[in-house]
Write an enzyme that holds these catalytic residues in place. Structure first.
Site, short mmCIF file in Angstrom:
data_model
loop_
_atom_site.label_atom_id
_atom_site.label_comp_id
_atom_site.label_asym_id
_atom_site.label_seq_id
_atom_site.Cartn_x
_atom_site.Cartn_y
_atom_site.Cartn_z
N GLU A 1 25.62 106.12 95.74
CA GLU A 1 26.98 105.58 95.54
C GLU A 1 28.03 106.66 95.48
O GLU A 1 29.17 106.47 95.92
CB GLU A 1 27.01 104.72 94.27
N ASP A 2 27.68 107.84 94.95
CA ASP A 2 28.66 108.91 94.82
C ASP A 2 29.12 109.42 96.18
O ASP A 2 30.30 109.62 96.40
CB ASP A 2 28.08 110.06 93.97
N ASN A 3 28.19 109.61 97.09
CA ASN A 3 28.57 110.05 98.43
C ASN A 3 29.36 108.97 99.16
O ASN A 3 30.31 109.28 99.89
CB ASN A 3 27.33 110.42 99.24
N ALA B 1 32.93 108.99 97.90
CA ALA B 1 33.66 110.13 98.47
C ALA B 1 33.99 109.88 99.94
O ALA B 1 35.12 110.13 100.39
CB ALA B 1 32.83 111.40 98.31
#
Length: 467
Positions: free
Chosen positions: A282-284, A287
């Site tokens: 989810e973090d990538n 971003a």
């Protein structure tokens, strides 16, 4: 060599030329990562915001999702209680009221009564990603627009928040006349440290602090595409609430702007954090969505995210890499297929054959020059991030772990590229297009073996998008 006869341009000649060009490109990236690492990380000035009154600096909500007793947990969490910044709050979230991390958090809250901190117990399930489920209520509760999400195995310097806010609000001015795009996300290079004498832990440390850091810095300096590790990210909640995870630019009509009417089927669940619950990384995806949907950019601050590597065996390390590669394969296929040719060993073979084919350079000579220079660059990057040279007492141990990492890179890639399932926290997930996942039903013999081996051992979900 060409001698005026077109027939000399054979397929092997073309491959050799491509090999030399590729080798040169990888060295340029490596040297760029080393140079920027020296310039950015060897001097970390104190931010003026560190001593500014609360009303003069933007407020920040620091969100720390927790599960279990991570390695170095007390020190990791304490590092956010001691930030030199006058306007921030801490929100800790756990899914289970019996989670052991709660005792650590309560002890720290009692130790630092002047720091505004609270605990949220209970998740809100919006997808298969437990980290997102853990964070949804924290995002809703956050008092400030700027949020700083840190993994529980990360420790940061006391000046990190102030410098990160500076990078978000007042990024460095480019000398180019081209208009700079707004910075919407500030992230930090992971710097691993080991307090468990396991082989897998040593290899992970050597990887993150050298090759990974070098390429991560270089790619973010070139900034042709989003490349973000989610261990420590600072961004605006108002930006996140505009995202739908499609990675496609879309107009965001402002209230009362008279723009096209919103689709009647649109709901709050179509945008914001909850839409990223279907992704394992989810973090990538957050971003990348900021980059492509809002046409904004990211910035590395001069701080590092100190990543505590716990009790990781060699087998743990191997399957961790397999998981990352399989996730990455469904997100950036071309880059994943090229990955072996960016690694030290395979690249040295490509270079030695190419130079021998074109110029008659002995293969042994290219290898003899390649490895010492490559190691020197990697050690220099490690020194820049750590702030000091590698101690001589650890040099041979570190180099041994580094060499084993390089030798394992291709076999791990071959093993990972053939599968689509990842095992995490005893659960089996099947990768789908664009990095989405679903719970795998049943699972093969390998999945069953891994589940039995790992049991209930807690593992962090790290961002799989690596170089």
């Amino acid at each position: 060599m060409l001698n005026g006869n077109d027939s000399s341009i054979t397929p092997s000649f073309v491959l050799a030329v491509v090999g030399v060009i590729w080798y040169k490109v990888l060295w340029i990236l490596g040297l760029l990562g080393c140079f920027v690492g020296r310039r950015r990380y060897r001097l970390r000035p104190r931010s003026p915001s560190a001593s500014a009154p609360p009303h003069t600096v933007p407020g920040v909500s620091v969100l720390r999702p927790l599960k279990g007793l991570d390695t170095n947990l007390y020190e990791n969490l304490e590092s956010t209680f001691t930030q030199e910044y006058s306007n921030y709050e801490l929100i800790f979230s756990v899914a289970d009221k019996n989670d052991q991390a709660l005792g650590v958090v309560r002890e720290l809250i009692a130790k630092y009564p002047l720091v505004k901190a609270e605990i949220i117990v209970g998740e809100e399930v919006v997808g298969v990603n437990p980290k997102v489920n853990n964070l949804v209520r924290s995002f809703r509760k956050a008092a400030h627009d700027i949020v700083w999400v840190l993994d529980s195995n990360v420790m940061v310097d006391s000046g990190t928040l102030a410098r990160s806010v500076d990078a978000l609000i007042h990024p460095p001015t480019s000398k180019s006349k081209k208009k700079q795009k707004r910075i919407a996300l500030v992230h930090h290079v992971p710097l691993a440290f080991v307090n468990e004498p396991q082989l897998g832990s040593r290899i992970e440390e050597a990887f993150l602090n050298t090759n990974h850091a070098k390429m991560y810095i270089a790619i973010n300096t070139v900034a042709l595409e989003s490349c973000v590790v989610g261990k420590s990210n600072l961004y605006r909640r108002s930006d996140l609430e505009k995202l739908d995870g499609s990675l496609k630019p879309h107009p965001i009509p402002s209230p009362g702007a008279g723009g096209p009417a919103q689709s009647p089927t649109h709901t709050d669940r179509d945008r914001g954090l909850q839409v990223f619950g279907k992704f394992l990384a989810e973090d990538n995806m957050i971003a990348s969505s900021l980059w492509h949907e809002l046409d904004v950019r990211h910035e590395l601050s001069c701080d590092v995210a100190r990543n505590a590597i716990g009790n990781m065996t060699l087998s743990d390390y191997i399957w961790r890499r397999v998981r990352w590669i399989r996730v990455r394969k469904h997100m950036v296929l071309a880059a994943t297929l090229l990955e072996p040719f960016t690694e030290c060993v395979v690249l040295s073979l490509v270079a030695s054959w190419s130079l021998h084919r074109l110029l008659g350079v002995p293969i042994w000579l290219t290898l003899l020059i390649h490895y010492p220079l490559w190691i020197m660059i990697d050690l220099d990057v490690n020194e820049s991030l750590a702030g000091h040279p590698l101690p001589l007492s650890r040099m041979w141990q570190f180099l041994g772990a580094w060499a084993l990492r390089e030798l394992l890179a291709l076999p791990i890639w071959c093993m990972a590229i053939l599968g689509d399932e990842v095992v995490w926290r005893g659960e089996t997930y099947r990768m789908m297009r664009n990095g989405e996942v679903e719970h795998a039903t049943g699972g093969g013999c390998l999945s069953s073996l891994l589940r039995r081996k790992r049991g209930d051992h807690y593992e962090r979900l790290d961002n799989p998008v690596e170089i």
